[in-house]
Design a protein around this motif. Structure first.
Motif, PDB file in Angstrom:
ATOM      1  N   ASN A 134       0.828  -1.203   0.000  1.00 48.83           N
ATOM      2  CA  ASN A 134       0.000   0.000   0.000  1.00 48.83           C
ATOM      3  C   ASN A 134       0.861   1.251   0.000  1.00 48.83           C
ATOM      4  OD1 ASN A 134      -2.300  -1.459   0.001  1.00 48.83           O
ATOM      5  ND2 ASN A 134      -2.729  -1.236   2.189  1.00 48.83           N
ATOM      6  N   ASN A 135       1.913   1.214   0.817  1.00 51.92           N
ATOM      7  CA  ASN A 135       2.822   2.352   0.897  1.00 51.92           C
ATOM      8  C   ASN A 135       3.459   2.666  -0.446  1.00 51.92           C
ATOM      9  OD1 ASN A 135       2.947   3.784   3.224  1.00 51.92           O
ATOM     10  ND2 ASN A 135       4.133   2.229   4.306  1.00 51.92           N
ATOM     11  N   LEU A 136       3.881   1.577  -1.120  1.00 54.63           N
ATOM     12  CA  LEU A 136       4.524   1.749  -2.424  1.00 54.63           C
ATOM     13  C   LEU A 136       3.571   2.405  -3.410  1.00 54.63           C
ATOM     14  CD1 LEU A 136       6.616  -1.458  -3.193  1.00 54.63           C
ATOM     15  CD2 LEU A 136       7.416   0.814  -2.607  1.00 54.63           C
ATOM     16  N   THR A 137       2.334   1.891  -3.461  1.00 52.62           N
ATOM     17  CA  THR A 137       1.346   2.443  -4.399  1.00 52.62           C
ATOM     18  C   THR A 137       1.088   3.904  -4.081  1.00 52.62           C
ATOM     19  OG1 THR A 137       0.194   0.542  -3.490  1.00 52.62           O
ATOM     20  CG2 THR A 137      -0.531   1.307  -5.648  1.00 52.62           C
ATOM     21  N   LYS A 138       0.995   4.184  -2.793  1.00 48.71           N
ATOM     22  CA  LYS A 138       0.705   5.548  -2.357  1.00 48.71           C
ATOM     23  C   LYS A 138       1.814   6.496  -2.841  1.00 48.71           C
ATOM     24  CE  LYS A 138      -1.301   6.923   2.098  1.00 48.71           C
ATOM     25  NZ  LYS A 138      -1.031   6.493   3.490  1.00 48.71           N
ATOM     26  N   GLN A 139       3.061   6.051  -2.653  1.00 48.89           N
ATOM     27  CA  GLN A 139       4.203   6.874  -3.049  1.00 48.89           C
ATOM     28  C   GLN A 139       4.188   7.155  -4.535  1.00 48.89           C
ATOM     29  OE1 GLN A 139       8.165   5.374  -2.175  1.00 48.89           O
ATOM     30  NE2 GLN A 139       7.830   6.005  -0.067  1.00 48.89           N
ATOM     31  N   LYS A 140       3.905   6.090  -5.308  1.00 50.97           N
ATOM     32  CA  LYS A 140       3.871   6.202  -6.751  1.00 50.97           C
ATOM     33  C   LYS A 140       2.790   7.208  -7.152  1.00 50.97           C
ATOM     34  CE  LYS A 140       4.027   3.138 -10.710  1.00 50.97           C
ATOM     35  NZ  LYS A 140       3.703   1.778 -11.158  1.00 50.97           N
ATOM     36  N   ARG A 141       1.649   7.116  -6.472  1.00 49.52           N
ATOM     37  CA  ARG A 141       0.538   8.005  -6.786  1.00 49.52           C
ATOM     38  C   ARG A 141       0.934   9.467  -6.512  1.00 49.52           C
ATOM     39  NH1 ARG A 141      -4.274   5.831  -3.771  1.00 49.52           N
ATOM     40  NH2 ARG A 141      -3.915   3.849  -4.819  1.00 49.52           N
ATOM     41  N   TYR A 142       1.646   9.708  -5.414  1.00 50.12           N
ATOM     42  CA  TYR A 142       2.085  11.067  -5.092  1.00 50.12           C
ATOM     43  C   TYR A 142       2.987  11.624  -6.187  1.00 50.12           C
ATOM     44  CZ  TYR A 142       0.212  11.462  -0.386  1.00 50.12           C
ATOM     45  OH  TYR A 142      -0.622  11.573   0.669  1.00 50.12           O
TER      46      TYR A 142
ATOM     47  N   LEU B 203       0.923  12.429  -9.234  1.00 56.18           N
ATOM     48  CA  LEU B 203       0.069  13.577  -8.950  1.00 56.18           C
ATOM     49  C   LEU B 203       0.878  14.875  -9.054  1.00 56.18           C
ATOM     50  CD1 LEU B 203      -2.916  13.959  -7.996  1.00 56.18           C
ATOM     51  CD2 LEU B 203      -1.972  14.336  -5.715  1.00 56.18           C
ATOM     52  N   THR B 204       2.086  14.857  -8.456  1.00 57.80           N
ATOM     53  CA  THR B 204       2.932  16.046  -8.496  1.00 57.80           C
ATOM     54  C   THR B 204       3.335  16.374  -9.926  1.00 57.80           C
ATOM     55  OG1 THR B 204       3.811  15.189  -6.434  1.00 57.80           O
ATOM     56  CG2 THR B 204       4.871  17.140  -7.330  1.00 57.80           C
ATOM     57  N   GLN B 205       3.692  15.320 -10.672  1.00 57.14           N
ATOM     58  CA  GLN B 205       4.077  15.536 -12.064  1.00 57.14           C
ATOM     59  C   GLN B 205       2.949  16.190 -12.842  1.00 57.14           C
ATOM     60  OE1 GLN B 205       5.070  11.490 -13.015  1.00 57.14           O
ATOM     61  NE2 GLN B 205       7.288  11.852 -12.881  1.00 57.14           N
ATOM     62  N   CYS B 206       1.724  15.640 -12.674  1.00 59.78           N
ATOM     63  CA  CYS B 206       0.578  16.173 -13.419  1.00 59.78           C
ATOM     64  C   CYS B 206       0.283  17.614 -13.008  1.00 59.78           C
ATOM     65  CB  CYS B 206      -0.660  15.316 -13.194  1.00 59.78           C
ATOM     66  SG  CYS B 206      -0.518  13.728 -14.012  1.00 59.78           S
TER      67      CYS B 206
END
Lengths: 268, 257
Positions: free
Chosen positions: A14-22, A25-28
């Motif tokens: 879950n942590n990994l997915t969360k990090q990837k999502r952040y 999100l920042t890139q976008c």
């Protein structure tokens, strides 16, 4: 105990997915911010809209250019020139490296020439190419190829030389000829270096082709940039730049896909 | 008649500002089916000697005869196994073990099946489709053994093939290689720096002296040790006596150096 491990693992995933999502999100949001700022700055005249245009104007231009089909023509011309130059440069450079590996004599003889050619700015040869090959797409492709061929030769030749001697010992102990040794060991062992030159060459061949189009063409994205600059239509320049950015990224992604396919087993 | 014969073999390596006499005046012969070990202090030219026999390197002077013919280049009669497996990481195990056959232009359905059977005998049948990086060190070295045997060489050259393995794997693999070689009635030359390994695997042990390498002494291993598989031989009562003997000889060499 087992249940607890499972839980911990789930938490880790879950942590990994969360990090990837952040990250995504920042890139976008950075991209979004860039375009919004650009639009607002142009609307409020913080920047000169005549020089820097604005996203909405570029978008409108894109739509009209798609409708009259002209952007498609220009894009496909440039894209095919770039892909041709890229493939040609990489292939010829690799073949050249193969010859250098084959003949140590040749490699010693050519060494100083390669060094000179490598440090020479290839785009400076543009006028000569146009004189020699005629003011058309042949010169432009030649430019796209020329810019990457020398560096490809040097990097790939080095990779060929650095193949572990013991791999060669194995294949030679089976009585392999030089040709067999090259194709079953030296060449496949160098895939990682060849791929990394591909990545560099993607960028280089865009440089070669765009500069080539600056010099001669009547078509293509490079032509649009020069034309837009001459008639002071910077919306057109921006549009061409954005199209180039998108295409170059797609091409790079393509090479990365190839990398995954070819060298996933290369790490011992 | 001897299967392999070395006559006054010498090898000197040249470079721009030095020359290095690696081995000097080496003569010995090996009978068919014999297992020879070559030991000696590091840098004594053991590996050079093996490269010479394989035909990868040619001697400066002297002759090496295999089956009565002088060795000029690598021949299908010899197989070579290196310190590390050097399996090609971009090929599957099956492709790795058949690459010798392919290189020699001998890859047919029959030879491919024979290679796979050999793989099965060495306990790797389930791993044919895998890539080397999916296998453990011991498994990889076994695959390398299959690769060498697949072309059916008569003379096997083993260049410290166990030195990169952990001790337990090494002992197991010694037994496996020993019995595989005996079963296929191959002639073998093993280069090693491990006295024990040389004693328990071979029929004769050749001790080389230091630079330039030349034959210091040849030990003939007694029947009682030769007959046993390596692991059992290590536990035999005669083993220690022989170990001490070779050890003393090696020590005296080091003192001289």
């Amino acid at each position: 105990m087992k249940e607890k491990h499972k839980q911990l693992h789930q938490q880790y995933v879950n942590n990994l997915t969360k990090q990837k999502r952040y990250v995504r999100l920042t890139q976008c949001s950075m991209l979004l911010f860039f375009f919004v700022f650009w639009e607002v700055a142009a609307a409020l005249k913080w920047i000169d809209p005549l020089l820097f245009s604005s996203p909405s104007r570029v978008w409108e231009l894109l739509l009209t250019r798609i409708q009259d089909g002209s952007i498609v023509t220009h894009t496909s011309v440039t894209l095919s020139e770039t892909v041709a130059g890229f493939l040609l440069g990489t292939a010829l450079g690799t073949v050249m490296a193969g010859f250098l590996w084959w003949s140590p004599f040749l490699s010693k003889v050519l060494d100083p020439y390669l060094v000179v050619l490598n440090s020479m700015p290839k785009v400076a040869l543009g006028p000569m190419l146009i004189v020699g090959l005629g003011p058309g797409f042949t010169s432009i492709i030649a430019m796209g190829a020329l810019i990457s061929i020398v560096i490809t030769t040097l990097v790939v030749y080095n990779a060929f030389k650095e193949v572990d001697e013991n791999y060669l010992k194995v294949i030679r102990s089976f009585g392999a000829t030089k040709r067999q040794a090259f194709f079953s060991v030296v060449f496949p062992a160098s895939y990682p270096s060849i791929i990394s030159t591909l990545k560099v060459n993607v960028g280089l061949s865009w440089v070669g082709v765009i500069v080539g189009e600056f010099l001669v063409s009547k078509q293509g994205l490079g032509y649009l940039i020069v034309y837009g600059f001459q008639v002071f239509n910077f919306t057109l320049v921006m549009l061409a730049l954005l199209v180039i950015a998108v295409l170059a990224t797609i091409m790079y992604q393509f090479v990365e896909l190839l990398e995954k396919k070819l060298i996933r087993r290369h790490h011992t | 008649m001897a299967f392999l014969e070395l006559k006054n073999v010498e090898k000197t390596f040249f470079s721009k500002d030095s020359l290095n006499e690696a081995i000097r005046n080496i003569s010995f012969s090996v009978m068919e089916g014999e297992f020879i070990s070559i030991i000696g202090p590091s840098g004594c030219g053991k590996t050079t000697l093996l490269s010479l026999i394989s035909g990868l390197v040619l001697p400066t002077t002297g002759k090496i005869l295999l089956d009565g013919k002088e060795i000029q280049r690598p021949s299908p009669e010899t197989g070579y196994m290196l310190q590390q497996d050097y399996l090609f990481p971009w090929l599957t195990i099956e492709e790795n073990i058949t690459i010798g056959l392919k290189t020699m232009g001998n890859l047919t359905e029959t030879t491919r099946k024979r290679a796979l059977l050999l793989l099965k005998q060495l306990g790797l049948a389930d791993h044919a489709a895998k890539y080397p990086n999916q296998l453990s060190g011991g498994m990889r070295q076994r695959a390398a053994l299959v690769r060498m045997l697949s072309t059916g060489p008569k003379l096997l050259l083993l260049d410290e093939p166990f030195s990169a393995l952990d001790y337990q794997t090494k002992l197991k693999l010694e037994d496996l290689v020993f019995s595989t070689i005996k079963e296929h009635k191959k002639t073998a030359i093993l280069v090693t720096h491990d006295i024990g390994e040389a004693l328990v695997m071979s029929d004769r042990v050749i001790l080389l002296s230091h630079s330039p390498g030349s034959i210091q002494r040849i030990f003939s291993i007694p029947e009682e040790l030769k007959a046993l598989i390596p692991f059992a031989a290590r536990n035999h009562s005669a083993y220690n006596k022989w170990f001490q003997e070779v050890w003393k000889e090696l020590e005296s060499l080091e003192r001289k150096a």
